[in-house]
Design an enzyme around this catalytic site. Sequence first.
Site, mmCIF file in Angstrom:
data_model
loop_
_atom_site.group_PDB
_atom_site.id
_atom_site.type_symbol
_atom_site.label_atom_id
_atom_site.label_comp_id
_atom_site.label_asym_id
_atom_site.label_seq_id
_atom_site.Cartn_x
_atom_site.Cartn_y
_atom_site.Cartn_z
ATOM 1 N N LYS A 136 -29.432 -105.640 31.840
ATOM 2 C CA LYS A 136 -29.205 -106.260 33.152
ATOM 3 C C LYS A 136 -30.264 -107.323 33.456
ATOM 4 O O LYS A 136 -29.946 -108.415 33.914
ATOM 5 C CB LYS A 136 -29.211 -105.195 34.262
ATOM 6 C CG LYS A 136 -28.187 -104.096 34.074
ATOM 7 C CD LYS A 136 -28.224 -103.074 35.206
ATOM 8 C CE LYS A 136 -29.520 -102.308 35.333
ATOM 9 N NZ LYS A 136 -29.840 -101.439 34.183
ATOM 10 N N ARG B 174 -27.373 -97.433 42.990
ATOM 11 C CA ARG B 174 -27.548 -96.418 41.946
ATOM 12 C C ARG B 174 -26.913 -95.096 42.325
ATOM 13 O O ARG B 174 -26.986 -94.145 41.539
ATOM 14 C CB ARG B 174 -29.038 -96.211 41.683
ATOM 15 C CG ARG B 174 -29.595 -97.076 40.566
ATOM 16 C CD ARG B 174 -31.067 -96.793 40.449
ATOM 17 N NE ARG B 174 -31.596 -96.907 39.124
ATOM 18 C CZ ARG B 174 -32.120 -97.997 38.596
ATOM 19 N NH1 ARG B 174 -32.123 -99.125 39.258
ATOM 20 N NH2 ARG B 174 -32.632 -97.967 37.384
ATOM 21 N N ARG C 165 -39.192 -101.834 24.774
ATOM 22 C CA ARG C 165 -39.233 -102.969 25.717
ATOM 23 C C ARG C 165 -40.679 -103.365 26.022
ATOM 24 O O ARG C 165 -41.544 -102.511 26.203
ATOM 25 C CB ARG C 165 -38.525 -102.581 27.012
ATOM 26 C CG ARG C 165 -38.692 -103.613 28.116
ATOM 27 C CD ARG C 165 -37.664 -103.487 29.206
ATOM 28 N NE ARG C 165 -37.743 -102.240 29.938
ATOM 29 C CZ ARG C 165 -36.854 -101.873 30.876
ATOM 30 N NH1 ARG C 165 -35.835 -102.664 31.177
ATOM 31 N NH2 ARG C 165 -36.990 -100.731 31.499
ATOM 32 N N ARG D 81 -43.970 -100.958 30.320
ATOM 33 C CA ARG D 81 -43.856 -100.327 31.635
ATOM 34 C C ARG D 81 -44.244 -98.862 31.552
ATOM 35 O O ARG D 81 -43.932 -98.188 30.582
ATOM 36 C CB ARG D 81 -42.407 -100.445 32.140
ATOM 37 C CG ARG D 81 -42.181 -101.669 32.989
ATOM 38 C CD ARG D 81 -40.750 -101.900 33.311
ATOM 39 N NE ARG D 81 -40.025 -100.722 33.778
ATOM 40 C CZ ARG D 81 -38.752 -100.736 34.178
ATOM 41 N NH1 ARG D 81 -38.085 -101.879 34.163
ATOM 42 N NH2 ARG D 81 -38.155 -99.645 34.579
ATOM 43 N N ARG E 287 -34.414 -90.761 33.030
ATOM 44 C CA ARG E 287 -33.718 -91.857 33.714
ATOM 45 C C ARG E 287 -32.258 -91.938 33.284
ATOM 46 O O ARG E 287 -31.381 -92.218 34.101
ATOM 47 C CB ARG E 287 -34.431 -93.189 33.449
ATOM 48 C CG ARG E 287 -35.680 -93.334 34.310
ATOM 49 C CD ARG E 287 -36.694 -94.291 33.731
ATOM 50 N NE ARG E 287 -36.201 -95.634 33.579
ATOM 51 C CZ ARG E 287 -36.682 -96.509 32.693
ATOM 52 N NH1 ARG E 287 -37.663 -96.171 31.878
ATOM 53 N NH2 ARG E 287 -36.193 -97.722 32.644
HETATM 54 P P1 ADP Z 1 -34.231 -100.270 34.424
HETATM 55 O O1 ADP Z 1 -34.541 -101.721 34.204
HETATM 56 O O2 ADP Z 1 -34.716 -99.441 33.307
HETATM 57 O O3 ADP Z 1 -32.800 -100.009 34.792
HETATM 58 P P2 ADP Z 1 -35.374 -100.439 37.067
HETATM 59 O O4 ADP Z 1 -36.491 -101.403 36.930
HETATM 60 O O5 ADP Z 1 -34.084 -100.931 37.631
HETATM 61 O O6 ADP Z 1 -35.124 -99.766 35.656
HETATM 62 O O7 ADP Z 1 -35.830 -99.194 37.951
HETATM 63 C C1 ADP Z 1 -37.042 -98.517 37.709
HETATM 64 C C2 ADP Z 1 -37.161 -97.343 38.661
HETATM 65 O O8 ADP Z 1 -37.193 -97.805 40.023
HETATM 66 C C3 ADP Z 1 -36.009 -96.343 38.637
HETATM 67 O O9 ADP Z 1 -36.178 -95.383 37.609
HETATM 68 C C4 ADP Z 1 -36.113 -95.725 40.034
HETATM 69 O O10 ADP Z 1 -37.188 -94.803 40.109
HETATM 70 C C5 ADP Z 1 -36.501 -96.923 40.891
HETATM 71 N N1 ADP Z 1 -35.312 -97.608 41.429
HETATM 72 C C6 ADP Z 1 -34.882 -98.865 41.127
HETATM 73 N N2 ADP Z 1 -33.767 -99.174 41.800
HETATM 74 C C7 ADP Z 1 -33.466 -98.086 42.567
HETATM 75 C C8 ADP Z 1 -32.414 -97.777 43.466
HETATM 76 N N3 ADP Z 1 -31.409 -98.640 43.711
HETATM 77 N N4 ADP Z 1 -32.424 -96.558 44.063
HETATM 78 C C9 ADP Z 1 -33.411 -95.679 43.826
HETATM 79 N N5 ADP Z 1 -34.422 -95.900 42.974
HETATM 80 C C10 ADP Z 1 -34.460 -97.094 42.342
HETATM 81 P P1 ADP Z 2 -32.120 -103.328 31.952
HETATM 82 O O1 ADP Z 2 -32.608 -104.348 32.959
HETATM 83 O O2 ADP Z 2 -30.636 -103.087 32.045
HETATM 84 O O3 ADP Z 2 -32.895 -102.046 32.010
HETATM 85 P P2 ADP Z 2 -33.304 -105.099 29.929
HETATM 86 O O4 ADP Z 2 -32.646 -106.415 30.136
HETATM 87 O O5 ADP Z 2 -34.679 -104.921 30.424
HETATM 88 O O6 ADP Z 2 -32.333 -103.923 30.500
HETATM 89 O O7 ADP Z 2 -33.217 -104.763 28.371
HETATM 90 C C1 ADP Z 2 -33.792 -103.569 27.829
HETATM 91 C C2 ADP Z 2 -34.430 -103.866 26.484
HETATM 92 O O8 ADP Z 2 -33.411 -104.195 25.517
HETATM 93 C C3 ADP Z 2 -35.385 -105.054 26.490
HETATM 94 O O9 ADP Z 2 -36.435 -104.780 25.588
HETATM 95 C C4 ADP Z 2 -34.541 -106.224 25.997
HETATM 96 O O10 ADP Z 2 -35.313 -107.219 25.343
HETATM 97 C C5 ADP Z 2 -33.577 -105.532 25.031
HETATM 98 N N1 ADP Z 2 -32.236 -106.133 25.032
HETATM 99 C C6 ADP Z 2 -31.582 -106.717 26.075
HETATM 100 N N2 ADP Z 2 -30.344 -107.129 25.708
HETATM 101 C C7 ADP Z 2 -30.205 -106.776 24.406
HETATM 102 C C8 ADP Z 2 -29.127 -106.907 23.449
HETATM 103 N N3 ADP Z 2 -27.960 -107.495 23.763
HETATM 104 N N4 ADP Z 2 -29.350 -106.418 22.205
HETATM 105 C C9 ADP Z 2 -30.525 -105.825 21.872
HETATM 106 N N5 ADP Z 2 -31.570 -105.667 22.722
HETATM 107 C C10 ADP Z 2 -31.413 -106.135 23.977
#
Ligand code: ADP
Ligand code: ADP
Length: 209
Positions: free
Chosen positions: A15, A86, A120, A153, A164
């Site tokens: 995302k 979420r 990541r 992170r 998660r």
């Molecule tokens: P990822 O990129 O791995 O999807 P995020 O950066 O979106 O993770 O979120 C990291 C953490 O922040 C989540 O595990 C949760 O603890 C919190 N968080 C983010 N968005 C929300 C939401 N919409 N509702 C509740 N907690 C959230």
């Molecule tokens: P999210 O925001 O949904 O948690 P990220 O965009 O942070 O996901 O991507 C999670 C990890 O996977 C990062 O290390 C990113 O560089 C890698 N990644 C993202 N898109 C791809 C893809 N299409 N194929 C392989 N790795 C990817």
Amino acid sequence: MDPNILILGAPGAGKGTQSRRITEKYDVEHVTTGDALRANKHMETEHGTPASYMNEGELVPDPVVNEIVKAALEDADGYVLDGYPRNLSQAEYLADITDLDAVLYLDVDKSVLVDRLTGRRVCDECGANYHVDFNQPEESGVCDECGGELVQREDDTEETVRERIRVYEENTQPVIDFYDDEGELVRIDGEQTPDEVWDDVQDAIESSV
Ligand code: ADP
Ligand code: ADP
Ligand code: ZN
């Protein structure tokens, strides 16, 4: 009017990676609850600090997150919303405060997510993200875009990642089903390369808006 785009997917689905490209091409703001919460992780709320939930992989309570989203969407002329809603109650709240033009879902099998998240690395200056195997920077540990330092992170450890994903399946999968039932969801194969996913993302936005 610039489009209001929602991007859904499991943790690690890509995302953030795709949202960054969306902001550049469609001139919209990236509204991401994860970044907003990380920037305020030690803020005291009546529910405790965001960090106390995030470090365990749990959801931060709805009132805290809803308020952040409301303020961010009010200020944005077009946005890509990433990391919210979420759970179903957040989805209902969102429906009350805004109208969406496109709902994208990055579909990635669970088995792929753990490696993506534990590998990541994120730029601590500009937030660009990389992967130690799948998306390497030109110079190890250094951001291509701004020269910032790449860090891991705190919640990208294997144990927290697994929690998660469990929280996602329990709380967020119903949100995907909700938009799917409404007929709004455009499903994209998120296991393709980032460039291939990007092609599908642009097609989906252009046919929805
Ligand atoms: P990822 O990129 O791995 O999807 P995020 O950066 O979106 O993770 O979120 C990291 C953490 O922040 C989540 O595990 C949760 O603890 C919190 N968080 C983010 N968005 C929300 C939401 N919409 N509702 C509740 N907690 C959230
Ligand atoms: P999210 O925001 O949904 O948690 P990220 O965009 O942070 O996901 O991507 C999670 C990890 O996977 C990062 O290390 C990113 O560089 C890698 N990644 C993202 N898109 C791809 C893809 N299409 N194929 C392989 N790795 C990817
Ligand atoms: Zn950077």
